[in-house]
Design an enzyme around this catalytic site. Structure first.
Site, PDB file in Angstrom:
ATOM      1  N   TRP A 100      -5.080   6.241   6.020  1.00 25.83           N
ATOM      2  CA  TRP A 100      -4.535   6.469   4.670  1.00 25.83           C
ATOM      3  C   TRP A 100      -3.981   7.869   4.529  1.00 25.83           C
ATOM      4  CZ3 TRP A 100      -3.345   2.084   2.998  1.00 25.83           C
ATOM      5  CH2 TRP A 100      -4.191   0.988   3.133  1.00 25.83           C
ATOM      6  N   ASP A 167      -7.101  11.736  -2.718  1.00 26.75           N
ATOM      7  CA  ASP A 167      -7.077  10.273  -2.719  1.00 26.75           C
ATOM      8  C   ASP A 167      -8.535   9.840  -2.702  1.00 26.75           C
ATOM      9  OD1 ASP A 167      -7.023   7.579  -2.198  1.00 26.75           O
ATOM     10  OD2 ASP A 167      -5.816   7.724  -0.370  1.00 26.75           O
ATOM     11  N   LYS A 191     -11.019  -0.849  -5.514  1.00 34.07           N
ATOM     12  CA  LYS A 191     -12.310  -0.511  -4.915  1.00 34.07           C
ATOM     13  C   LYS A 191     -13.072   0.281  -5.972  1.00 34.07           C
ATOM     14  CE  LYS A 191      -9.469  -0.088  -0.882  1.00 34.07           C
ATOM     15  NZ  LYS A 191      -8.385   0.769  -0.410  1.00 34.07           N
TER      16      LYS A 191
HETATM   17  C1  LIG Z   1      -7.209   1.092   0.087  1.00 34.29           C
HETATM   18  C2  LIG Z   1      -6.809   2.517   0.180  1.00 34.29           C
HETATM   19  C3  LIG Z   1      -5.487   2.956  -0.067  1.00 34.29           C
HETATM   20  C4  LIG Z   1      -4.338   2.019  -0.310  1.00 34.29           C
HETATM   21  O1  LIG Z   1      -4.437   1.382  -1.502  1.00 34.29           O
HETATM   22  P1  LIG Z   1      -3.313   0.374  -1.990  1.00 34.29           P
HETATM   23  O2  LIG Z   1      -3.798   0.094  -3.347  1.00 34.29           O
HETATM   24  O3  LIG Z   1      -3.337  -0.793  -1.067  1.00 34.29           O
HETATM   25  O4  LIG Z   1      -2.018   1.081  -1.968  1.00 34.29           O
HETATM   26  C5  LIG Z   1      -5.230   4.308  -0.010  1.00 34.29           C
HETATM   27  N1  LIG Z   1      -6.194   5.192   0.270  1.00 34.29           N
HETATM   28  C6  LIG Z   1      -7.459   4.814   0.517  1.00 34.29           C
HETATM   29  C7  LIG Z   1      -8.493   5.840   0.824  1.00 34.29           C
HETATM   30  C8  LIG Z   1      -7.805   3.463   0.484  1.00 34.29           C
HETATM   31  O5  LIG Z   1      -9.068   3.087   0.743  1.00 34.29           O
END
Ligand SMILES: *Cc1c(COP(=O)(O)O)cnc(C)c1O
Length: 354
Positions: A100, A167, A191
């Site tokens: 990511w 993030d 999540k």
């Molecule tokens: C799942 C995830 C993403 C991507 O998320 P999307 O909603 O699919 O764009 C980005 N960063 C992290 C840390 C993630 O776990």
């Protein structure tokens, strides 16, 4: 049937949230209307949005005077792009701790120079690298607090004098941190927050408006803020379901209460992994994630038996990501400890037979 869903995302939400969301689809708040048909400009949705924003800030211990909260369509991957669009003048720093982070880096490179201030790529991202003194001229430093795929997690917030962007997709609302240290936090909501299709953005107002770049409206945080999160049709159902989950978390006692439960779940599973001969953890011990536990069998032939046990016990979505292999058990806020107990029992049975 009771399922044990260890999915990394979209992930399990509380059963009460499913029930209330289902009810709202049929008859929202006794209005005779479905939540799917109410206007995003209706009074009802305004109050949903206000309460959701208020709960986010209160949970994070942040003040509305300094921070704006947005629920935007596009998900975390869209924020990989929106962040540099809005914050990058010429040079930003990124910590590379996995897939990511790498994707965020790739998007930022379209806007200027990206300095990789630390990386654990050489060890296939099994640890969190040390961050040395950071160039004070960086427009911001970006990092990924929890690495969903590799199962590593920052234990401390990097100490820097430049704006800090995080993030937090896979560990937001899971543990206490000094959230005032961040200038921008974003997370895909699937999540720990709500249904897929949205990102949550919490941004310190003063960091916006510093680039000379012309920003397309949909990419422009300030535009979304100025329009009260209603620049375009909001994802009414997504925001509502996120609010239901935020209420659940609030009623539970907020982040401190859920952190206590999360610690217990992670401890139970890691202790099993460390004490049983047949399995081993994948991430370096000091940086093990409490949200995503990666492990493998020392003898891969045991995988078949494990898969069969999982099927019998209704354990689902536990296969590791293809870039890591093995298994990954995601222990997000709504996963009950009973599910972890079932998983540990399965591991113990395999261990006994081997
Ligand atoms: C799942 C995830 C993403 C991507 O998320 P999307 O909603 O699919 O764009 C980005 N960063 C992290 C840390 C993630 O776990």
């Amino acid at each position: 049937m009771k399922m044990h869903n260890f999915s990394a995302g979209p992930c399990i939400l509380p059963a009460s949230v499913y029930a209330q969301a289902a009810e709202a689809v049929l008859n929202f708040d006794n209005s005779g209307l479905s939540i799917l048909e109410i206007s995003h400009r209706s009074k009802a949705f305004m109050s949903i949005l206000d309460e959701a924003r208020e709960k986010v800030l209160r949970m994070l211990g942040l003040k509305e005077a300094r921070y704006s909260v947005l629920f935007l369509q596009g998900s975390a991957s869209m924020e990989f792009l929106r962040v540099p669009y809005n914050l990058m003048k010429s040079k930003a720093g990124y910590i590379d701790t996995g897939t990511w982070s790498s994707k965020a880096i790739k998007e930022a490179q379209a806007f200027g120079e990206v300095a990789i201030v630390a990386s654990s790529k050489r060890a296939n991202y099994t640890y969190i690298p040390e961050v040395d003194v950071v160039d004070p001229d960086l427009d911001y430093l970006h990092f990924t607090s929890n690495n969903t795929i590799y199962g590593t997690q920052f234990t401390t917030i990097p100490q820097v004098s430049v704006p800090l962007v995080c993030d937090m997709s896979s560990d937001i609302f899971s543990r206490q941190l000094d959230f005032s240290r961040f200038d921008l936090i974003y997370a895909g909501v699937q999540k720990n927050i709500g249904p897929a299709g949205l990102s949550l953005v919490v941004v310190k107002k003063e960091v916006l408006g510093k680039t000379a770049r012309s920003i397309p409206s949909m990419m422009d945080y300030q535009q979304h803020i100025d329009q009260g999160n209603l620049y375009h049709t909001a994802n009414v159902f997504g925001v509502y379901t996120s609010l239901l989950n935020l209420r659940w978390l609030n009623d539970l006692g907020g982040i401190p209460a859920v952190e206590f439960l999360n610690n217990a779940k992670a401890k139970l599973l890691y202790e099993a992994i460390d004490s049983l001969d047949v399995v081993e953890g994948i991430a370096a011990e000091a940086f093990r994630s409490k949200m995503n536990v990666t492990f493998r069998f020392k003898n891969s032939e045991l995988e078949k038996a494990f898969d069969a046990y999982c099927e019998r016990e209704n354990i689902v979505n536990i296969k590791g990501h293809r870039s890591v292999g093995g298994y990954r058990a995601s222990l997000y806020n709504a996963l009950p400890i009973e599910s972890v107990q079932v998983l540990v029992q399965v591991l113990e049975q395999i261990n006994q037979k081997a």
